[in-house]
Design a protein around this motif. Structure first.
Motif, PDB file in Angstrom:
ATOM      1  N   ARG A  12      43.477 -11.661  97.029  1.00 34.00           N
ATOM      2  CA  ARG A  12      43.490 -10.203  96.986  1.00 34.00           C
ATOM      3  C   ARG A  12      42.448  -9.652  96.029  1.00 34.00           C
ATOM      4  N   SER A  13      42.281 -10.291  94.879  1.00 38.93           N
ATOM      5  CA  SER A  13      41.291  -9.795  93.922  1.00 38.93           C
ATOM      6  C   SER A  13      39.878  -9.964  94.457  1.00 38.93           C
ATOM      7  N   ARG A  16      39.057  -9.817  97.636  1.00 39.17           N
ATOM      8  CA  ARG A  16      38.890  -8.806  98.679  1.00 39.17           C
ATOM      9  C   ARG A  16      38.550  -7.452  98.060  1.00 39.17           C
ATOM     10  N   ARG A  17      39.166  -7.159  96.912  1.00 45.01           N
ATOM     11  CA  ARG A  17      38.868  -5.887  96.231  1.00 45.01           C
ATOM     12  C   ARG A  17      37.443  -5.869  95.695  1.00 45.01           C
ATOM     13  N   GLU A  18      36.956  -7.029  95.239  1.00 39.73           N
ATOM     14  CA  GLU A  18      35.585  -7.104  94.698  1.00 39.73           C
ATOM     15  C   GLU A  18      34.541  -7.027  95.792  1.00 39.73           C
ATOM     16  N   ASN A  19      34.820  -7.620  96.951  1.00 38.27           N
ATOM     17  CA  ASN A  19      33.858  -7.684  98.061  1.00 38.27           C
ATOM     18  C   ASN A  19      34.476  -7.037  99.310  1.00 38.27           C
ATOM     19  N   PRO A  20      34.480  -5.738  99.394  1.00 42.88           N
ATOM     20  CA  PRO A  20      35.108  -5.075 100.571  1.00 42.88           C
ATOM     21  C   PRO A  20      34.327  -5.274 101.847  1.00 42.88           C
TER      22      PRO A  20
END
Length: 130
Positions: free
Chosen positions: A123-124, A126-130
């Protein structure tokens, strides 16, 4: 073939297993004893390897000398000597893991299960690389 598969699995586990040993030594020893702790971890690994080499040699000699086995069959039998050693090592890692987690829990450190930690990491990312 079964012995080869078990030995390959044991070798694959061995690398990360040695890292666990170093991590335990680093985590649970005071800073002034880290050199000694790392030395003991290293000697444990080399000692286990030398013990396996010695046992393999003994089994080859006994299988050929006493039982008259062919060199190929004696070597196949001798390599199976590593299976109980690998099983003992895996059991040791798993049992110390339980004891270590219990000790950390008693000290107030709560560790997430592996699936929870991996999910959080995904999840982290995915937040960094949308």
């Amino acid at each position: 073939m079964w012995a080869l598969a078990v030995l390959a699995l044991g070798l694959a586990i061995g690398g990360p297993g040695s890292s666990i040993g170093f991590d335990f030594a680093r985590t649970f020893n005071p800073a002034y004893r880290l050199g000694t702790a790392n030395g003991l971890v290293i000697m444990g690994g080399f000692g286990g390897a030398l013990l396996a080499i010695m046992l393999i040699g003994i089994v080859v000699d006994v299988a050929q000398g006493v039982f008259g086995a062919s060199p190929f069959m004696a070597f196949r039998l001798a390599m199976a000597v590593q299976v109980p050693m690998i099983a003992l090592g895996v059991w040791g890692v798993l049992s110390t893991r339980r004891a270590t987690r219990a000790t950390l829990h008693d000290e107030g450190v709560h560790l997430d299960p592996l699936h929870t930690a991996l999910r959080r990491k995904i999840r982290s990312r995915r937040r960094e690389n949308p």
